[in-house]
Design a protein around this motif. Sequence first.
Motif, mmCIF file in Angstrom:
data_model
loop_
_atom_site.group_PDB
_atom_site.id
_atom_site.type_symbol
_atom_site.label_atom_id
_atom_site.label_comp_id
_atom_site.label_asym_id
_atom_site.label_seq_id
_atom_site.Cartn_x
_atom_site.Cartn_y
_atom_site.Cartn_z
ATOM 1 N N ASP A 20 7.881 -14.984 -38.601
ATOM 2 C CA ASP A 20 8.359 -16.235 -38.014
ATOM 3 C C ASP A 20 9.093 -15.974 -36.701
ATOM 4 O OD1 ASP A 20 7.310 -17.674 -40.116
ATOM 5 O OD2 ASP A 20 9.250 -17.974 -41.122
ATOM 6 N N GLU A 21 9.909 -14.936 -36.686
ATOM 7 C CA GLU A 21 10.635 -14.591 -35.459
ATOM 8 C C GLU A 21 9.667 -14.190 -34.354
ATOM 9 O OE1 GLU A 21 13.320 -11.530 -36.699
ATOM 10 O OE2 GLU A 21 14.597 -12.928 -37.809
ATOM 11 N N GLN A 22 8.640 -13.439 -34.702
ATOM 12 C CA GLN A 22 7.643 -13.026 -33.711
ATOM 13 C C GLN A 22 6.883 -14.232 -33.173
ATOM 14 O OE1 GLN A 22 5.340 -10.167 -35.904
ATOM 15 N NE2 GLN A 22 6.486 -8.436 -35.081
ATOM 16 N N ILE A 23 6.507 -15.141 -34.050
ATOM 17 C CA ILE A 23 5.795 -16.353 -33.628
ATOM 18 C C ILE A 23 6.683 -17.166 -32.684
ATOM 19 C CG2 ILE A 23 4.943 -18.595 -34.432
ATOM 20 C CD1 ILE A 23 3.865 -17.082 -36.914
ATOM 21 N N ASN A 24 7.939 -17.330 -33.045
ATOM 22 C CA ASN A 24 8.867 -18.095 -32.198
ATOM 23 C C ASN A 24 9.071 -17.425 -30.842
ATOM 24 O OD1 ASN A 24 9.221 -20.157 -34.047
ATOM 25 N ND2 ASN A 24 10.930 -19.131 -35.046
ATOM 26 N N GLU A 25 9.161 -16.109 -30.831
ATOM 27 C CA GLU A 25 9.321 -15.375 -29.571
ATOM 28 C C GLU A 25 8.080 -15.540 -28.692
ATOM 29 O OE1 GLU A 25 10.554 -13.123 -26.430
ATOM 30 O OE2 GLU A 25 11.770 -13.900 -28.064
ATOM 31 N N LEU A 26 6.904 -15.405 -29.283
ATOM 32 C CA LEU A 26 5.665 -15.569 -28.517
ATOM 33 C C LEU A 26 5.502 -17.007 -28.018
ATOM 34 C CD1 LEU A 26 3.281 -13.377 -30.681
ATOM 35 C CD2 LEU A 26 4.158 -12.849 -28.398
ATOM 36 N N ALA A 27 5.899 -17.968 -28.829
ATOM 37 C CA ALA A 27 5.837 -19.375 -28.408
ATOM 38 C C ALA A 27 6.787 -19.620 -27.238
ATOM 39 C CB ALA A 27 6.167 -20.294 -29.582
ATOM 40 N N SER A 28 7.954 -18.995 -27.258
ATOM 41 C CA SER A 28 8.901 -19.135 -26.142
ATOM 42 C C SER A 28 8.323 -18.558 -24.857
ATOM 43 C CB SER A 28 10.215 -18.427 -26.461
ATOM 44 O OG SER A 28 10.871 -19.062 -27.519
ATOM 45 N N ARG A 29 7.675 -17.408 -24.974
ATOM 46 C CA ARG A 29 7.041 -16.804 -23.799
ATOM 47 C C ARG A 29 5.906 -17.686 -23.284
ATOM 48 N NH1 ARG A 29 6.165 -10.498 -25.407
ATOM 49 N NH2 ARG A 29 8.317 -10.001 -25.872
ATOM 50 N N LEU A 30 5.129 -18.200 -24.202
ATOM 51 C CA LEU A 30 4.013 -19.070 -23.831
ATOM 52 C C LEU A 30 4.512 -20.335 -23.155
ATOM 53 C CD1 LEU A 30 0.950 -19.346 -23.981
ATOM 54 C CD2 LEU A 30 1.208 -20.273 -26.270
ATOM 55 N N GLN A 31 5.606 -20.870 -23.653
ATOM 56 C CA GLN A 31 6.197 -22.079 -23.066
ATOM 57 C C GLN A 31 6.549 -21.852 -21.601
ATOM 58 O OE1 GLN A 31 9.535 -23.532 -25.292
ATOM 59 N NE2 GLN A 31 10.010 -25.145 -23.842
ATOM 60 N N LEU A 32 6.994 -20.656 -21.259
ATOM 61 C CA LEU A 32 7.349 -20.348 -19.871
ATOM 62 C C LEU A 32 6.127 -20.296 -18.959
ATOM 63 C CD1 LEU A 32 10.003 -17.544 -20.472
ATOM 64 C CD2 LEU A 32 10.419 -19.927 -19.806
ATOM 65 N N LEU A 33 4.964 -20.025 -19.529
ATOM 66 C CA LEU A 33 3.740 -19.902 -18.732
ATOM 67 C C LEU A 33 3.043 -21.227 -18.476
ATOM 68 C CD1 LEU A 33 2.198 -16.748 -20.445
ATOM 69 C CD2 LEU A 33 3.390 -16.869 -18.249
ATOM 70 N N LEU A 34 3.362 -22.223 -19.261
ATOM 71 C CA LEU A 34 2.671 -23.507 -19.142
ATOM 72 C C LEU A 34 3.479 -24.463 -18.280
ATOM 73 C CD1 LEU A 34 1.596 -23.833 -22.848
ATOM 74 C CD2 LEU A 34 0.161 -23.198 -20.917
#
Length: 93
Positions: A20-34
Amino acid sequence: MSRRSSRSSWHSRSSRNTADEQINELASRLQLLLPQIHNNHSNKMPAAKVLQGTCNYIRNLHEEVDNLSERLSELLETADIIQADFLRNLLSK
């Protein structure tokens, strides 16, 4: 609860939390790219919303590529030979 099942239960919860922590971290990174998500929301969004926004963004990019391809095809059809060759040379680089 036996000691073994207690350890197994703890391990599965610990693994789930890590995932869950990894998914949330990757989602945060993805959010910065969009652009539309990053610009409109300075706060963290739930991973599901980020993924939904990502899918929408990719769909829009596909549509934009299709539209530009159609416009380019029309341009090449109406261009004279020199202009068409020039455009093809630009695109091939």
